[in-house]
Design an enzyme around this catalytic site. Structure first.
Site, PDB file in Angstrom:
ATOM      1  N   ARG A   1      42.675  23.198  37.367  1.00 42.22           N
ATOM      2  CA  ARG A   1      42.598  24.235  38.408  1.00 42.22           C
ATOM      3  C   ARG A   1      41.164  24.422  38.898  1.00 42.22           C
ATOM      4  O   ARG A   1      40.229  24.539  38.087  1.00 42.22           O
ATOM      5  CB  ARG A   1      43.090  25.541  37.794  1.00 42.22           C
ATOM      6  CG  ARG A   1      43.063  26.778  38.670  1.00 42.22           C
ATOM      7  CD  ARG A   1      43.509  27.928  37.788  1.00 42.22           C
ATOM      8  NE  ARG A   1      43.698  29.189  38.466  1.00 42.22           N
ATOM      9  CZ  ARG A   1      42.751  30.086  38.630  1.00 42.22           C
ATOM     10  NH1 ARG A   1      41.522  29.857  38.213  1.00 42.22           N
ATOM     11  NH2 ARG A   1      43.035  31.244  39.213  1.00 42.22           N
TER      12      ARG A   1
ATOM     13  N   HIS B   1      50.850  34.715  43.739  1.00 43.52           N
ATOM     14  CA  HIS B   1      51.628  33.694  43.033  1.00 43.52           C
ATOM     15  C   HIS B   1      51.915  34.160  41.607  1.00 43.52           C
ATOM     16  O   HIS B   1      51.318  35.118  41.109  1.00 43.52           O
ATOM     17  CB  HIS B   1      50.914  32.338  43.038  1.00 43.52           C
ATOM     18  CG  HIS B   1      49.534  32.371  42.466  1.00 43.52           C
ATOM     19  ND1 HIS B   1      48.449  32.831  43.178  1.00 43.52           N
ATOM     20  CD2 HIS B   1      49.056  32.000  41.246  1.00 43.52           C
ATOM     21  CE1 HIS B   1      47.368  32.752  42.423  1.00 43.52           C
ATOM     22  NE2 HIS B   1      47.710  32.266  41.238  1.00 43.52           N
TER      23      HIS B   1
ATOM     24  N   HIS C   1      49.920  37.839  41.251  1.00 40.40           N
ATOM     25  CA  HIS C   1      48.492  38.135  41.456  1.00 40.40           C
ATOM     26  C   HIS C   1      47.931  37.209  42.528  1.00 40.40           C
ATOM     27  O   HIS C   1      48.578  36.247  42.949  1.00 40.40           O
ATOM     28  CB  HIS C   1      47.709  37.952  40.156  1.00 40.40           C
ATOM     29  CG  HIS C   1      47.659  36.533  39.672  1.00 40.40           C
ATOM     30  ND1 HIS C   1      48.748  35.906  39.092  1.00 40.40           N
ATOM     31  CD2 HIS C   1      46.678  35.597  39.721  1.00 40.40           C
ATOM     32  CE1 HIS C   1      48.423  34.668  38.783  1.00 40.40           C
ATOM     33  NE2 HIS C   1      47.177  34.443  39.159  1.00 40.40           N
TER      34      HIS C   1
ATOM     35  N   ASP D   1      44.051  35.161  43.194  1.00 42.22           N
ATOM     36  CA  ASP D   1      43.005  34.765  42.243  1.00 42.22           C
ATOM     37  C   ASP D   1      41.637  35.420  42.473  1.00 42.22           C
ATOM     38  O   ASP D   1      41.176  35.554  43.607  1.00 42.22           O
ATOM     39  CB  ASP D   1      42.838  33.242  42.258  1.00 42.22           C
ATOM     40  CG  ASP D   1      44.061  32.562  41.666  1.00 42.22           C
ATOM     41  OD1 ASP D   1      44.690  33.148  40.765  1.00 42.22           O
ATOM     42  OD2 ASP D   1      44.397  31.459  42.116  1.00 42.22           O
TER      43      ASP D   1
END
Ligand code: SIN
Length: 290
Positions: free
Chosen positions: A281, A266, A107, A109
């Protein structure tokens, strides 16, 4: 060849980790204020390598945010609750009792947002002895490798990207239908757009290069039926993540990865059932893909 890109940079050293994309960067302490000349080199290294990695960084959530803000506004995740004192920082936790991990399929983000994330920074607080690597795929190469006919056909097509809180904001075509590891999900604020159409081929606003823009959030193709959309989406998923377009990063405690969501996908590998992995994150807001 030792893989070091000698003499290209004055303040940093880069060391590529695969033929397709990805470079480790040394000579930078991200916990210290970074001056503009060094930042400009880091930006150039990101644009050149698509994903960059720093080792042995002694980060706190505050330092991570400060580094991310040098790139722009933070994109707060609409479905997942951030850290108590740092709502813009997600703590991704997977414990031995969790079956699923966050980001466990290909995917890019926050693709469901009208202005998806420009980039993501991920810092490793605790990693398994072995396993828990992250893979990345170069979407410029994926686009370049398509036939001229396919490029022409995809030119005007938009994929409809859907976010879903049950799936950690990483909604998927068919698999991964359970809830996410040890993380709290919420309803997104009222009125926030979490389904957005985006071109399947986008032009990078900084490099001017075309890349495929596909990932697990793409559920169907605009103005097409499900029967028409599905085979093409499946083909593009498969095509865009073939081994020759990828790299794989082995984390250590203190590693920090920074990837460009505008030209990569990723995949967080879920292969450490008996161990704990904890990552911090932050995502940086991007512009509307064109
Ligand atoms: C993500 O998909 O943002 C997380 C990747 C990872 O945990 O390796």
């Amino acid at each position: 060849m030792d893989g070091i890109q000698h003499n290209r940079y004055r303040y940093i050293e880069t060391h590529r980790i695969s033929g397709a994309l990805g470079a480790e960067i040394s000579g930078v302490n991200l916990g210290q204020p970074i001056d503009d000349a060094v930042l400009a080199e880091i930006r150039a290294a990101l644009l050149e390598n698509l994903v960059i990695f720093f080792r042995d960084q002694d980060m706190t959530p505050g330092l991570l945010l400060a580094f991310a803000r040098r790139w722009g506004e933070i994109h707060r995740h609409p479905f997942i609750v951030g850290m108590p004192d740092y709502p813009d920082v997600l703590e991704l936790v997977k414990r031995p009792t969790d079956k699923r991990n966050f980001g466990g399929d290909w995917h890019t983000d926050q693709m469901f947002a009208p202005e998806p994330a420009l980039g993501t920074m991920l810092w490793a607080r605790q990693v398994p002895d072995a396993g828990g690597d992250t893979m990345f795929s170069n979407q410029y190469l994926a686009y370049d490798a398509l036939s001229d006919g396919m490029k022409r056909m995809l030119g005007g097509v938009r994929g409809v990207c859907v976010g879903d809180k049950k799936k950690g904001g990483a909604s998927r075509l068919s698999h991964n239908a359970a809830t996410i590891a040890s993380m709290t999900t919420i309803e997104p604020p009222k009125g926030l757009q979490t389904t957005s159409p985006h071109p399947l081929v986008r032009t990078h606003p900084e490099t001017g290069r075309k890349s495929l823009y596909i990932g697990g959030h793409v559920h169907w193709l605009e103005d097409m039926t499900e029967e028409e959309s599905k085979p093409l989406i499946q083909y593009l998923h498969q095509h865009s993540t073939q081994p020759a377009f990828t790299c794989r990063f082995r984390w250590q405690q203190g590693s920090l990865a920074f990837w460009d969501n505008r030209c990569t996908q990723h995949f967080a590998i879920n292969d450490y059932p008996a161990e704990t992995r904890i990552m911090h994150r932050v995502t940086i807001r991007g512009d509307r893909p064109f």
